[in-house]
Design a protein around this motif. Structure first.
Motif, short mmCIF file in Angstrom:
data_model
loop_
_atom_site.label_atom_id
_atom_site.label_comp_id
_atom_site.label_asym_id
_atom_site.label_seq_id
_atom_site.Cartn_x
_atom_site.Cartn_y
_atom_site.Cartn_z
N ALA A 36 0.81 -1.22 0.00
CA ALA A 36 0.00 0.00 0.00
C ALA A 36 0.84 1.27 0.00
CB ALA A 36 -0.94 0.00 1.20
N LEU A 37 1.99 1.23 0.67
CA LEU A 37 2.85 2.41 0.72
C LEU A 37 3.40 2.73 -0.66
CD1 LEU A 37 5.06 1.89 3.88
CD2 LEU A 37 3.50 3.79 3.41
N ASN A 40 0.73 4.01 -2.93
CA ASN A 40 0.36 5.40 -2.66
C ASN A 40 1.34 6.37 -3.32
OD1 ASN A 40 -1.53 7.16 -1.28
ND2 ASN A 40 0.21 7.76 0.00
N THR A 44 0.06 8.68 -6.41
CA THR A 44 0.13 10.13 -6.25
C THR A 44 0.92 10.75 -7.40
OG1 THR A 44 0.13 9.84 -3.85
CG2 THR A 44 0.74 12.01 -4.67
N ALA A 109 9.89 14.04 -6.16
CA ALA A 109 10.16 13.52 -4.82
C ALA A 109 9.72 12.06 -4.67
CB ALA A 109 9.45 14.39 -3.77
N LEU B 55 -0.58 19.16 -0.21
CA LEU B 55 0.25 17.96 -0.31
C LEU B 55 -0.38 16.80 0.48
CD1 LEU B 55 3.88 19.35 -0.03
CD2 LEU B 55 2.89 18.15 -1.97
N TYR B 59 -1.35 13.39 -1.26
CA TYR B 59 -0.62 12.18 -0.88
C TYR B 59 -1.49 11.25 -0.02
CZ TYR B 59 3.28 9.23 0.42
OH TYR B 59 4.12 8.17 0.57
N GLY B 60 -2.39 11.83 0.73
CA GLY B 60 -3.15 11.05 1.69
C GLY B 60 -4.54 10.69 1.23
N PRO B 98 9.58 18.34 -0.98
CA PRO B 98 10.18 17.05 -0.58
C PRO B 98 10.30 16.88 0.94
CG PRO B 98 11.78 18.40 -1.80
CD PRO B 98 10.47 19.11 -1.86
N LEU B 101 6.78 15.91 2.12
CA LEU B 101 6.50 14.55 1.64
C LEU B 101 7.31 13.52 2.42
CD1 LEU B 101 6.32 14.66 -2.24
CD2 LEU B 101 4.64 13.68 -0.68
N ARG B 105 5.82 10.36 4.36
CA ARG B 105 6.22 8.98 4.02
C ARG B 105 6.76 8.28 5.26
NH1 ARG B 105 9.89 9.19 -1.30
NH2 ARG B 105 8.97 7.24 -1.94
N PHE B 108 3.91 7.30 7.47
CA PHE B 108 3.22 6.12 6.96
C PHE B 108 4.02 4.86 7.24
CE2 PHE B 108 0.39 8.12 3.43
CZ PHE B 108 -0.47 8.54 4.42
N ARG B 109 5.32 4.96 7.04
CA ARG B 109 6.18 3.79 7.22
C ARG B 109 6.22 3.40 8.70
NH1 ARG B 109 10.75 5.72 4.64
NH2 ARG B 109 11.56 6.22 6.69
N TRP B 113 1.26 2.18 8.54
CA TRP B 113 0.11 2.62 7.76
C TRP B 113 -0.35 1.55 6.76
CZ3 TRP B 113 -0.36 3.90 2.43
CH2 TRP B 113 -1.53 4.60 2.10
N ALA B 114 0.63 0.84 6.19
CA ALA B 114 0.29 -0.19 5.21
C ALA B 114 -0.64 -1.22 5.82
CB ALA B 114 1.56 -0.86 4.69
#
Lengths: 275, 269
Positions: A36-37, A40, A44, A109, B55, B59-60, B98, B101, B105, B108-109, B113-114
């Motif tokens: 999923a990561l 995403n 995006t 990015a 963002l 992204y979300g 960046p 972001l 990220r 999430f990691r 989140w996954a």
């Protein structure tokens, strides 16, 4: 980049079609076991490249938008192509506060490699590469070239979405999602959408060619006014009867027919809500 | 300055975003980084909060709740403001994107989140199924995706994803226990009822990050555990050694304080 993409998608450069691109990506990710990561990140960045096509490739008009996906060991590549204005400033998000100029830095990015290509026929190609840890390798049989989407970009203005998909393992996940999204666009109720998904599942099962036999071509036209969805899917599994699919078709479809298209057979189905 | 980098040709056809005079911005960075002038930082935060928000939204897309991610994006923005080197002549935006972001990220990691995604998708699926049944009973026929989206204030894509999930999880009961919630027997259904002021946070929105520092350390930790780490009240209670009721009270109080603080900030500016 490999010659033969797993998915080749053609649709018109409209804002609502970016959703279809994302549904295709989700389907591919599900079939390939991409987490999923990573999905995403990919989703995006590819959405931003598509937004750019939608907003800038054809001025105020619309035109074809093509997305090709290539699954390779450890990598997923995406090409987003248009036949529009060529290299242009990659700004986007006009009218959205704070968003101007987000697209490009966002893509840079998120993707591991980005390349802008000026294709011979005009327009712009954005090549995006992502590192992925896919659980399954899904190889496109050598020599199977997506014959449809890639070579006919006209006639998308009626809302047609065209797909070439290979191998068979990803057909179900991709087609199910696209059909669901387009049934929703055709103003189907949730009951109608459930029927459309059931039909897509049966079609995927029936058309799934044995591994190594190439791309499945799918064309879908949503008709919101008529609450209808028209689908063309082929080639059918060679020499087989419609079998179980026939039951599903006679129960759910308003109309269907099998036609010959060169050496192969193609199924045309019309699905309506009132049925 | 930043718009000149990306849009030389398009500036004629589209109104460029209101870009602040470059030296004005450089002066703000100088006032904050060189002289710890918090008013200058506030000014930068409010200028670039729309960027962070945009963002987070991009992204979300499949993240729920959105405001958690917005918090993380705000944190990323604060980091970018602290670390940006204005003397190098690059636009702040190119540095901030960046950085923000990267923060999202990492979040999430680190927050698994996954693993949480399927759960939030399932929660949404449950809401969609509920709305579907409710609207069907009301109108005598099944609703369209647009009607469900309007009813639940979701976008159509979220409803489509939920329908997808309903189809693939059809055999899995949504009333099954939520993963990791075995101890207190919470089911997906239960967690929907527990809102914990998440929606208040949305309303408070952008200014929250900048006033967080006014809260006591413990309250900040609790807010972080609840909204960033996505822990349940019971889990937080266990970690800090108080009862779940106390956590509930502390959360409520912190949110009230935040509301007061952001309200105060709005009046002051």
């Amino acid at each position: 980049m490999a010659e033969n993409p797993n998915v080749c998608l053609s649709l018109e450069s409209r804002p609502e079609n970016v959703l279809i691109v994302r549904q295709v990506l989700s389907g591919v990710a599900e079939a390939a076991g991409i987490n999923a990561l990573e999905l995403n990140d990919i989703s995006t960045a590819v959405s931003e490249a598509c937004n750019n096509v939608v907003q800038h490739a054809y001025g105020d008009a619309h035109g074809p938008m093509e997305v090709e996906l290539y699954l390779q060991p450890g990598t997923l590549c995406a090409i987003v192509r248009d036949h529009g204005a060529g290299i242009r400033p990659l700004i986007d998000g006009a009218g959205e506060e704070g968003a101007v100029g987000i697209g490009l830095p966002l893509i840079l990015a998120l993707a591991t490699r980005v390349e802008f290509v000026d294709p011979p026929g005009g327009g712009l190609e954005v090549h995006l590469e992502f590192k992925v840890t896919a659980e399954h390798t899904l190889t496109v049989p050598a020599g199977s070239i997506p014959a449809w989407s890639r070579h006919s970009t006209s006639d998308l203005a009626d809302g047609t979405v065209r797909l070439d998909i290979a191998p068979a393992e990803i057909v179900r996940a991709v087609m199910g999602r696209v059909v669901c999204a387009l049934a929703a666009r055709a103003a189907f109720s949730t009951d109608g959408i459930a029927h459309a998904q059931e039909l897509a599942d049966s079609l995927a099962a029936h058309t799934a060619n044995p591994p190594g036999t190439g791309h499945l071509r799918v064309g879908i036209i949503p008709a919101p006014g008529a609450r209808a969805l028209e689908m063309r899917v082929g080639p059918l599994r060679s020499g087989a009867e419609l079998g179980d699919l026939e039951h599903v078709l006679s129960r759910l479809a308003e109309d269907y027919s099998v036609t010959r298209d060169g050496p192969s057979e193609v199924l045309a189905v019309r699905l309506t809500e009132t049925r | 300055m930043s718009s000149a980098t990306y849009s030389p040709a398009a500036s004629g056809t589209q109104p460029a975003t209101p870009v602040f005079a470059a030296e004005g911005e450089a002066a703000l960075f100088n006032r904050w980084q060189g002289h710890a002038d918090t008013a200058a930082r506030e000014a930068l935060v409010s200028r670039y909060m729309p960027l962070a928000r945009s963002l987070a939204r991009r992204y979300g897309r499949s993240s729920e709740p959105f405001e958690d991610l917005l918090q993380v994006a705000s944190l990323g923005l604060l980091k970018a403001i602290d670390r940006f080197d204005a003397s190098r002549g690059f636009p702040f935006r190119a540095f901030a994107v960046p950085t923000i972001l990267g923060e999202m990220r990492r979040y999430f990691r680190d927050s698994g989140w996954a693993v949480h995604v399927p759960r939030s998708v399932q929660e949404r699926a449950l809401k969609v199924r509920g709305a579907q049944e409710g609207l069907t009973n009301q109108a005598g026929r099944a609703p369209t995706v647009g009607q469900i989206a309007q009813f639940l204030e979701l976008d159509t894509e979220e409803v489509i994803d939920a329908l997808q999930a309903i189809q693939s999880y059809e055999t899995v009961s949504l009333d099954a226990q939520a993963p990791g919630a075995e101890e207190d027997g919470a089911s997906y259904g239960d967690s929907l009822g527990e809102e914990d002021g998440r929606y208040e946070l949305v309303e408070l929105g952008a200014t929250v990050a900048s006033v967080m520092s006014h809260l006591p350390e413990r309250e900040r930790r609790i807010l972080h555990m609840r909204f960033v780490e996505d822990l349940t009240q019971s889990e937080i209670a266990e970690r800090i050694g108080v009862s779940q009721m106390q956590v509930s009270r502390l959360l409520r109080r912190s949110l009230e304080q935040l509301r007061t603080l952001t309200g105060g900030a709005a009046e002051g500016s």
